[in-house]
Structure formats: structure tokens, C-alpha cells
Enzyme design. Structure first.
Site, mmCIF file in Angstrom:
data_model
loop_
_atom_site.group_PDB
_atom_site.id
_atom_site.type_symbol
_atom_site.label_atom_id
_atom_site.label_comp_id
_atom_site.label_asym_id
_atom_site.label_seq_id
_atom_site.Cartn_x
_atom_site.Cartn_y
_atom_site.Cartn_z
ATOM 1 C CG ASP A 1 -0.890 8.512 4.618
ATOM 2 O OD1 ASP A 1 0.226 8.457 4.089
ATOM 3 O OD2 ASP A 1 -1.153 8.023 5.737
ATOM 4 C CD GLN B 1 2.938 3.804 9.542
ATOM 5 O OE1 GLN B 1 3.029 5.003 9.270
ATOM 6 N NE2 GLN B 1 3.438 2.875 8.768
ATOM 7 C CE LYS C 1 5.740 7.162 7.277
ATOM 8 N NZ LYS C 1 4.421 6.490 7.289
HETATM 9 N N1 GUN Z 1 1.888 1.824 6.018
HETATM 10 C C1 GUN Z 1 2.711 1.511 4.984
HETATM 11 N N2 GUN Z 1 2.858 2.565 4.165
HETATM 12 C C2 GUN Z 1 2.112 3.556 4.677
HETATM 13 C C3 GUN Z 1 1.873 4.902 4.281
HETATM 14 O O1 GUN Z 1 2.364 5.397 3.243
HETATM 15 N N3 GUN Z 1 1.055 5.613 5.106
HETATM 16 C C4 GUN Z 1 0.488 5.086 6.205
HETATM 17 N N4 GUN Z 1 -0.319 5.859 6.925
HETATM 18 N N5 GUN Z 1 0.689 3.855 6.606
HETATM 19 C C5 GUN Z 1 1.496 3.098 5.844
#
Ligand code: GUN
Length: 292
Positions: A120, A97, A53
Site C-alpha cells: 500500500d 484495509q 481486490k
Molecule cells: N481504504 C481506502 N483506500 C485504501 C487503500 O488504498 N488501501 C487500504 N489499505 N485501505 C484503503
């Protein structure tokens, strides 16, 4: 037309749109989209996701920072970090995350993020707004799924969409999205306690598999000619590969391929779309397009 919905290709279009809009935003408004990542602990898969990312942010011309903190960080330590980014004007988006270490209350952490920076879309304000059809940050995976359907010109109006999985990250938000007037689907959400799952999934014009079980969906689960969206990212052992594992979806791709109308591969389907929509959300946050 190809049966395969190529998420890699669609996401690269979106990324290049984001890149050009970012250049314009920088030139005209002197604003650089800024995204802060917080990752706690050493989970190797999460580390890879965050690294990817961050790389995507660099390629888009964003400013990004990653706070990688030890897994034994206290909840108040994590809350302090979030508060710091909440009040940092260079930061338009904050991504914590998930999953977080077990001693940390995930709900408390998500609620501490300023909902105007919640790219998110996990904060209860955004989740509520999504559900009542208001403008808000849409969680990146559901947003990526609907964007694939839209860009492949799939006429979703009146289609029966069946989702397997009721998570807050995928199942519930994608159900809300597909109910919106721009998609007008008839939506059913199934889960581990749904009896006779196959009888429901085999009526789906669009089947979204988000259960986290490798190769779970077989050809007798699906309707002839249906659109299959595979959200699964499962690590399964594979002695043939260098890493010792391979990534498999929730759908048995080979088994379903000739029966379905369209299908997303894994890897190269929903995964890259999720990152592209994170960039889109962050750019829109920087533009003040979602909240002023
Ligand atoms: N863990 C798995 N998918 C995601 C996501 O889309 N965002 C975040 N912050 N953590 C994740």
C-alpha cells in the site's frame, strides 16, 4: 482522440501484463506472488473493496488470503496477525484495509507491517522514501494516477498540477510523485483551509480532486483544456437504482466535460487503476524488485 481517460481499459492492460509476468515468475523462479488482506469490522464498502481486490488477485494468478476479523478485535490481536504475515514466506504483500475501527491506533498498525511487504506504500519508511525520490512502494491510487497520465502520453513536464486534498493516501503522495523528474510538474496542494480555492484550481493544467465531496468541482473551478483526474468515490442516494445509491466523483462530470481537455469518469477512472497498481506492487515485491 477521446477526451475520456478510460481507467478500466488502461487497468485491464496492466492486469494482463501482470498476469503474463506472474506466469513467467512461477515457471522460471517457482515463486507465486502472495498477498494478505486484513479487514476488521463490517463496513459494507470496505468489504466490497477487499472482495474485488481478492478477485483481481485470483485473475492475476496470485495466492491471496483474507483475514476478515470482527470489529471488536483488540489492537494486540491485529498486531499478532500482522506479525504472522510478516514472517510468512508465501506472503509478499500485506494490506490492512482502512479505515480501522476507532479503538485501534491506525498508525501503530501500519508501522507494524514489514515495510518490505507494504504494498500500500503507507509505512513511514515508504512515505519517506517517496518524498526523497528513492525506490519504494508507491501508494496505489497516486501510482494509478501517474500511470494513466504516462500511458495517455500526457507531457507533464512544466505543467502546473493542482491537488485538492492533503491526505496521506492520495494528496501528499501524488504531490511527491508529480515533483519527480519523470513528471517535472509544478505542484500545488490545496485543502479545506485554502482561501479562494477557485483562483488556484483554475490555473491547473492538471487538476486532481481528492476531497470526498460529491460533484464539488464545477466548470468555473477548471482551466479550459485541462486534464481532470477525479479520485472521488462518493455514495449518493439514487432511488432509480436497485441498490438505492449511485457512485459519484468529486467532479461534476457533466458540468466540466466540454470545458476540460481530458477527464476520468467515475466509476471507471481512477478506481480500477488502484487495484491494477496493487497487483503491480505485489508482483514487484515477489520479484524482489523494490527491496531484495
Ligand atoms: N481504504 C481506502 N483506500 C485504501 C487503500 O488504498 N488501501 C487500504 N489499505 N485501505 C484503503
Amino acid at each position: 482522440m477521446s477526451k475520456i481517460i478510460d481507467g478500466k481499459e488502461i487497468s485491464s492492460h496492466i492486469k494482463s501484463e501482470v498476469r503474463s509476468e506472474t506466469e513467467i515468475l512461477k515457471k522460471e523462479k517457482n515463486v507465486t506472488p502472495g498477498l494478505a488482506f486484513i479487514i476488521a469490522g463490517e463496513d459494507p464498502a470496505s468489504r466490497v473493496y477487499v472482495k474485488n481486490k481478492g478477485k483481481a488477485c485470483d485473475e492475476a494468478g496470485f495466492y491471496s488470503v483474507t483475514e476478515a476479523v470482527p470489529g471488536d478485535i483488540t489492537e494486540s490481536g491485529l498486531l499478532d496477525l500482522i506479525r504472522r504475515f510478516n514472517s510468512d514466506e508465501k506472503i509478499h504483500g500485506i494490506l490492512v484495509q482502512l479505515p480501522l475501527p476507532a479503538h485501534i491506533d491506525q498508525k501503530k498498525i501500519i508501522e507494524a507491517i514489514d515495510y518490505k511487504k507494504d504494498v500500500d506504500g503507507f509505512h513511514p519508511v515508504n512515505a519517506g522514501k517517496l518524498s526523497i525520490g528513492d525506490k519504494c512502494f508507491i501508494p496505489c491510487t497516486p501510482f494509478g494516477i501517474t500511470e494513466m497520465l504516462r500511458r495517455k502520453n500526457i507531457k507533464t513536464e512544466g505543467m502546473r498540477a493542482v491537488i485538492i486534498g492533503r491526505s496521506n493516501i492520495v494528496g501528499k503522495p501524488v504531490a511527491s510523485l508529480l515533483l519527480r523528474p519523470e513528471f517535472n510538474c509544478t505542484v500545488t496542494v490545496c485543502h479545506s483551509r485554502t482561501p479562494d480555492l477557485k483562483s488556484v484550481t483554475s490555473e491547473a493544467d492538471i487538476l486532481i480532486a481528492a476531497i470526498g465531496r460529491a460533484d464539488f468541482v464545477k466548470r468555473d473551478f477548471i482551466k479550459e483544456g485541462s486534464v481532470i483526474i477525479d479520485v472521488g468515490i462518493n455514495r449518493t442516494e439514487d432511488k432509480e437504482t436497485k441498490s438505492g445509491y449511485k457512485i459519484t466523483g468529486d467532479v461534476d462530470y457533466k458540468d466540466c466535460f466540454d470545458k476540460c481537455g481530458m477527464i476520468t469518469p467515475v466509476p471507471g477512472g481512477v478506481g480500477p487503476m488502484t487495484i491494477a497498481m496493487l497487483l503491480r506492487n505485489t508482483l514487484d515485491a515477489a520479484k524482489g524488485k523494490i527491496y531484495d
